[in-house]
Design an enzyme around this catalytic site. Structure first.
Site, short mmCIF file in Angstrom:
data_model
loop_
_atom_site.label_atom_id
_atom_site.label_comp_id
_atom_site.label_asym_id
_atom_site.label_seq_id
_atom_site.Cartn_x
_atom_site.Cartn_y
_atom_site.Cartn_z
N LEU A 221 -32.64 -42.22 2.45
CA LEU A 221 -32.56 -41.90 3.88
C LEU A 221 -33.99 -41.65 4.32
O LEU A 221 -34.74 -40.95 3.62
CB LEU A 221 -31.72 -40.65 4.12
CG LEU A 221 -30.21 -40.80 4.29
CD1 LEU A 221 -29.57 -39.42 4.41
CD2 LEU A 221 -29.86 -41.65 5.49
N ASP A 222 -34.40 -42.21 5.47
CA ASP A 222 -35.78 -42.01 5.89
C ASP A 222 -36.03 -40.55 6.27
O ASP A 222 -35.09 -39.77 6.45
CB ASP A 222 -36.17 -42.97 7.01
CG ASP A 222 -35.40 -42.74 8.30
OD1 ASP A 222 -35.45 -41.62 8.83
OD2 ASP A 222 -34.74 -43.69 8.78
N LYS A 223 -37.28 -40.21 6.39
CA LYS A 223 -37.69 -38.82 6.62
C LYS A 223 -37.05 -38.21 7.86
O LYS A 223 -36.71 -37.03 7.89
CB LYS A 223 -39.22 -38.76 6.74
CG LYS A 223 -39.79 -37.36 6.92
CD LYS A 223 -41.30 -37.40 6.98
CE LYS A 223 -41.89 -36.00 7.20
NZ LYS A 223 -43.37 -36.03 7.27
#
Length: 234
Positions: free
Chosen positions: A100-102
């Site tokens: 999951l991206d930041k």
């Protein structure tokens, strides 16, 4: 017998990809001899990394973790404020199956089972992942239809697979994907002129985020774990 890179992953030393690298670097030995990629390990073999013996992990663990915004999905990155491994602080080495991206939050599965990770990450298996997404303006029927049909992402030179999209509020929708392209949902929304404000993953295959609090994890066990393993074998 098991391939050496898989054995090292099962020992919790590193991922299979990183195992290939340290083998090439000559840091791994089998029964006192420097190992090469592709070698097989028997139960009675003595395997060492940097001169230290390693043993296969006997107990496999699968965790459901609710990743907060700001946590980076990486095991080591000196530029990251906080990595997922540091945030989780679990006593056994585990790694994540799907990023999951930041700027996104929600469910991530982590495990020390290399086979599980490999099968979950294999794109052709088309395992479902479900998200709740809030955007910056009202959602139209044309937007929903376009997202569901598939979007050509020029920067990735790929067209997304058809997916299920349902509006839940005027600016919020649920989407079920069967692939995991880099920042896929954000790129898809941008194609139609929308900007993602909040993105949360709420399900991976049969595992639900449920009421798990942000920054917390739980061990997956029993029937839930059995269903997960049965599903990835299909």
């Amino acid at each position: 017998m098991v391939r050496l890179n898989k054995y090292l992953a099962e020992c919790g030393i590193c991922s299979r990809r990183d195992a290939d690298k340290i083998i090439l670097q000559g840091r791994v030995s089998i029964n006192g001899q420097i190992a090469v990629n592709g070698m097989q390990v028997e139960a009675y073999d003595r395997v060492e990394v940097d001169g230290k013996p390693v043993q296969a992990v006997m107990q496999k663990v699968v965790l459901a973790y609710n990743k907060p915004v700001g946590i980076v999905c990486t095991e080591r990155d000196r530029h990251a404020d906080k990595t997922i491994v540091a945030a989780l602080n679990y006593p056994v080495r585990v790694t994540y199956a799907g990023r999951l991206d930041k700027d996104s939050s929600g469910l991530i599965l982590l495990t020390n089972d290399g086979d599980l990770i490999q099968k979950m990450m294999k794109s052709s298996n088309q395992h479902e992942k479900e998200y709740v997404v809030q955007v910056d303006k009202p959602i139209t029927q044309a937007f929903l239809a376009g997202m569901a049909k598939g979007v050509y992402l020029q920067e990735l030179e790929k067209t997304t697979r058809p997916c299920k999209v349902v509006r839940t509020e005027k600016d919020t929708f649920r989407i079920i994907l069967t692939q995991g392209l880099n920042r896929q949902i954000r790129r898809m929304c941008e194609y139609f002129g929308y900007h993602v404000k909040v993105l949360t993953r709420i399900r991976v295959i049969n595992i639900q985020l449920g009421t798990l609090e942000s920054g917390s994890y739980r061990e997956i066990t029993g029937e839930e774990l059995e269903t997960l393993y049965k599903t990835i074998q299909q």
